[in-house]
Design a protein around this motif. Sequence first.
Motif, PDB file in Angstrom:
ATOM      1  N   SER A   1       0.811  -1.218   0.000  1.00 31.74           N
ATOM      2  CA  SER A   1       0.000   0.000   0.000  1.00 31.74           C
ATOM      3  C   SER A   1       0.843   1.266   0.000  1.00 31.74           C
ATOM      4  O   SER A   1       0.480   2.263  -0.625  1.00 31.74           O
ATOM      5  N   VAL A   2       1.998   1.253   0.647  1.00 30.81           N
ATOM      6  CA  VAL A   2       2.862   2.442   0.686  1.00 30.81           C
ATOM      7  C   VAL A   2       3.398   2.735  -0.702  1.00 30.81           C
ATOM      8  O   VAL A   2       3.407   3.887  -1.165  1.00 30.81           O
ATOM      9  N   ILE A   3       3.825   1.702  -1.407  1.00 31.22           N
ATOM     10  CA  ILE A   3       4.363   1.894  -2.756  1.00 31.22           C
ATOM     11  C   ILE A   3       3.249   2.352  -3.700  1.00 31.22           C
ATOM     12  O   ILE A   3       3.466   3.229  -4.545  1.00 31.22           O
ATOM     13  N   GLN A   4       2.045   1.801  -3.543  1.00 32.27           N
ATOM     14  CA  GLN A   4       0.939   2.227  -4.389  1.00 32.27           C
ATOM     15  C   GLN A   4       0.579   3.680  -4.139  1.00 32.27           C
ATOM     16  O   GLN A   4       0.226   4.402  -5.064  1.00 32.27           O
ATOM     17  N   ASP A   5       0.677   4.134  -2.889  1.00 25.39           N
ATOM     18  CA  ASP A   5       0.422   5.541  -2.590  1.00 25.39           C
ATOM     19  C   ASP A   5       1.427   6.430  -3.309  1.00 25.39           C
ATOM     20  O   ASP A   5       1.079   7.498  -3.816  1.00 25.39           O
ATOM     21  N   LEU A   6       2.714   5.997  -3.379  1.00 24.16           N
ATOM     22  CA  LEU A   6       3.735   6.771  -4.095  1.00 24.16           C
ATOM     23  C   LEU A   6       3.406   6.855  -5.583  1.00 24.16           C
ATOM     24  O   LEU A   6       3.513   7.923  -6.202  1.00 24.16           O
ATOM     25  N   PHE A   7       2.983   5.734  -6.166  1.00 18.50           N
ATOM     26  CA  PHE A   7       2.611   5.735  -7.576  1.00 18.50           C
ATOM     27  C   PHE A   7       1.422   6.654  -7.826  1.00 18.50           C
ATOM     28  O   PHE A   7       1.383   7.359  -8.841  1.00 18.50           O
ATOM     29  N   GLN A   8       0.469   6.674  -6.925  1.00 13.06           N
ATOM     30  CA  GLN A   8      -0.691   7.532  -7.084  1.00 13.06           C
ATOM     31  C   GLN A   8      -0.281   9.007  -7.062  1.00 13.06           C
ATOM     32  O   GLN A   8      -0.822   9.809  -7.813  1.00 13.06           O
ATOM     33  N   LYS A   9       0.695   9.362  -6.210  1.00 13.88           N
ATOM     34  CA  LYS A   9       1.159  10.753  -6.134  1.00 13.88           C
ATOM     35  C   LYS A   9       1.833  11.173  -7.444  1.00 13.88           C
ATOM     36  O   LYS A   9       1.635  12.274  -7.922  1.00 13.88           O
TER      37      LYS A   9
END
Length: 175
Positions: A163-171
């Motif tokens: 989830s942390v990596i996906q949040d970075l991709f979303q940003k």
Amino acid sequence: MLINLTELFSRDGKEKTYACDIDMDQLHTTEADFDIVSREPVELHIRNLGERKLLLQGQAKLTLQIPCDRCLDPVDWPFELSLEEELDLSKTEEERAGELDEQPYVSGYNLDVDRLLSNELLLNLPMKVLCRDDCKGMCNRCGANLNHTKCSCDTSSPDPRMSVIQDLFQKFKEV
């Protein structure tokens, strides 16, 4: 339907059989109201045991319409109830409440058959009702009944560790 019990007290051992129609159309619970879709008259046999005690025995058959726990489709759930109660009319309301033997279906010398039946139904309600064993339920995104239709919602569940990596991709997508 109310049954007047005074005629049974004329002598010990006196008994009488009643065929009572069910007047209620719904079973009211704290969670919901369930419709009664079919019913047969309740057969009650009441016998005077002496000392203001009565033995009540009976049979009841009816069908409730209960929503499926997964998809909310209505399910007809049949009940065949065997009733057996000993009514002690010599006790006061306070004595019965103190012994946790409350009988809200007995008021004075009157027996309320609908309330008696309602209590028995509440005790016999199933824990889980399914329309069929392989019920697919409802989509948790769009609310479609998956037994009738297939929705196009994304049902993949991402790995929570990512989830942390996906949040970075979303940003970075937003920029």
